[in-house]
Design an enzyme around this catalytic site. Structure first.
Site, PDB file in Angstrom:
ATOM      1  N   ASN A  23      82.257  89.944   4.735  1.00 24.58           N
ATOM      2  CA  ASN A  23      83.253  90.666   5.291  1.00 24.58           C
ATOM      3  C   ASN A  23      84.254  89.470   5.646  1.00 24.58           C
ATOM      4  O   ASN A  23      84.062  89.290   6.587  1.00 24.58           O
ATOM      5  CB  ASN A  23      82.753  91.643   6.396  1.00 24.58           C
ATOM      6  CG  ASN A  23      83.659  92.424   7.032  1.00 24.58           C
ATOM      7  OD1 ASN A  23      85.020  92.296   6.866  1.00 24.58           O
ATOM      8  ND2 ASN A  23      83.427  93.160   8.104  1.00 24.58           N
ATOM      9  N   ARG A  25      86.845  90.165   7.223  1.00 24.69           N
ATOM     10  CA  ARG A  25      87.656  90.215   8.468  1.00 24.69           C
ATOM     11  C   ARG A  25      86.494  89.763   9.736  1.00 24.69           C
ATOM     12  O   ARG A  25      86.726  89.608  10.940  1.00 24.69           O
ATOM     13  CB  ARG A  25      87.584  91.762   8.846  1.00 24.69           C
ATOM     14  CG  ARG A  25      88.588  92.518   8.042  1.00 24.69           C
ATOM     15  CD  ARG A  25      89.024  93.661   8.418  1.00 24.69           C
ATOM     16  NE  ARG A  25      87.799  94.550   8.004  1.00 24.69           N
ATOM     17  CZ  ARG A  25      87.728  95.314   6.859  1.00 24.69           C
ATOM     18  NH1 ARG A  25      88.952  95.147   6.232  1.00 24.69           N
ATOM     19  NH2 ARG A  25      86.856  96.102   6.703  1.00 24.69           N
ATOM     20  N   CYS A  26      85.388  89.099   9.443  1.00 23.48           N
ATOM     21  CA  CYS A  26      84.216  88.866  10.203  1.00 23.48           C
ATOM     22  C   CYS A  26      84.624  87.128  10.443  1.00 23.48           C
ATOM     23  O   CYS A  26      84.295  86.588   9.508  1.00 23.48           O
ATOM     24  CB  CYS A  26      82.897  89.118   9.857  1.00 23.48           C
ATOM     25  SG  CYS A  26      81.569  88.283  10.562  1.00 23.48           S
ATOM     26  N   SER A  27      84.545  86.727  11.516  1.00 22.07           N
ATOM     27  CA  SER A  27      84.943  85.280  11.693  1.00 22.07           C
ATOM     28  C   SER A  27      83.727  84.526  11.161  1.00 22.07           C
ATOM     29  O   SER A  27      83.641  83.337  10.504  1.00 22.07           O
ATOM     30  CB  SER A  27      85.259  84.911  13.071  1.00 22.07           C
ATOM     31  OG  SER A  27      84.125  85.080  13.970  1.00 22.07           O
ATOM     32  N   ARG A  30      83.815  84.249   7.234  1.00 16.57           N
ATOM     33  CA  ARG A  30      84.632  83.343   6.879  1.00 16.57           C
ATOM     34  C   ARG A  30      84.100  81.897   7.266  1.00 16.57           C
ATOM     35  O   ARG A  30      84.309  80.978   6.235  1.00 16.57           O
ATOM     36  CB  ARG A  30      85.726  83.524   7.538  1.00 16.57           C
ATOM     37  CG  ARG A  30      86.541  84.815   6.969  1.00 16.57           C
ATOM     38  CD  ARG A  30      87.920  84.949   7.737  1.00 16.57           C
ATOM     39  NE  ARG A  30      88.140  84.481   9.328  1.00 16.57           N
ATOM     40  CZ  ARG A  30      88.185  85.564  10.179  1.00 16.57           C
ATOM     41  NH1 ARG A  30      87.962  86.796   9.842  1.00 16.57           N
ATOM     42  NH2 ARG A  30      88.503  85.046  11.533  1.00 16.57           N
TER      43      ARG A  30
END
Length: 131
Positions: A23, A25-27, A30
């Site tokens: 995802n 948008r998930c830190s 990433r």
């Protein structure tokens, strides 16, 4: 004949390509991707919120993780509370259905080599699959 495949997702001998259930948008997701890239791994990205898993894929992933549907759930999500998924009377089929209908409930990130998978919590955990 010597295998000259240079696909970065297969840089570890004897393993299928790595897939990161991701995802963006998930830190944590990433961070896991960055850690893999720092190791020279460019995994196939499965943006599971945009391309949800089907039942067979989810069951296969759970088998690779050696987890139950309940163990894979993000218990802090609002939908988890709304659907009363903490209810211990719910069986695996009901929990699988919830994961399929609401992929946001799936813990992330997950790295798979096709045989085994690990949840990247903390993100450094994904590096264990490279050994």
């Amino acid at each position: 004949m010597l295998n000259t495949n240079t696909d970065d997702s297969t840089t570890r001998a004897g393993f299928m390509p790595f897939t990161l259930y991701h995802n963006p948008r998930c830190s944590k997701s990433r961070q896991a991707l960055q850690l893999l890239q720092e190791q020279g791994i460019e995994p196939q990205l499965r943006k599971y919120l945009d391309e949800p898993l089907n039942l067979d894929e989810l069951k296969q992933l759970l088998s690779q993780l050696d987890m139950t549907p309940r163990q894979l759930m993000r218990t802090g999500e609002e939908i988890y509370r709304e659907l009363d998924l903490a209810n211990t009377e719910l069986d695996d089929a009901q929990l699988l259905d919830a994961l399929l209908q609401h992929p946001r409930l799936i813990e992330r990130p997950i790295l798979s080599n096709g045989k085994q998978a690990l949840v990247g919590r903390p993100p450094e955990q994904v590096l264990q699959l490279l050994k």
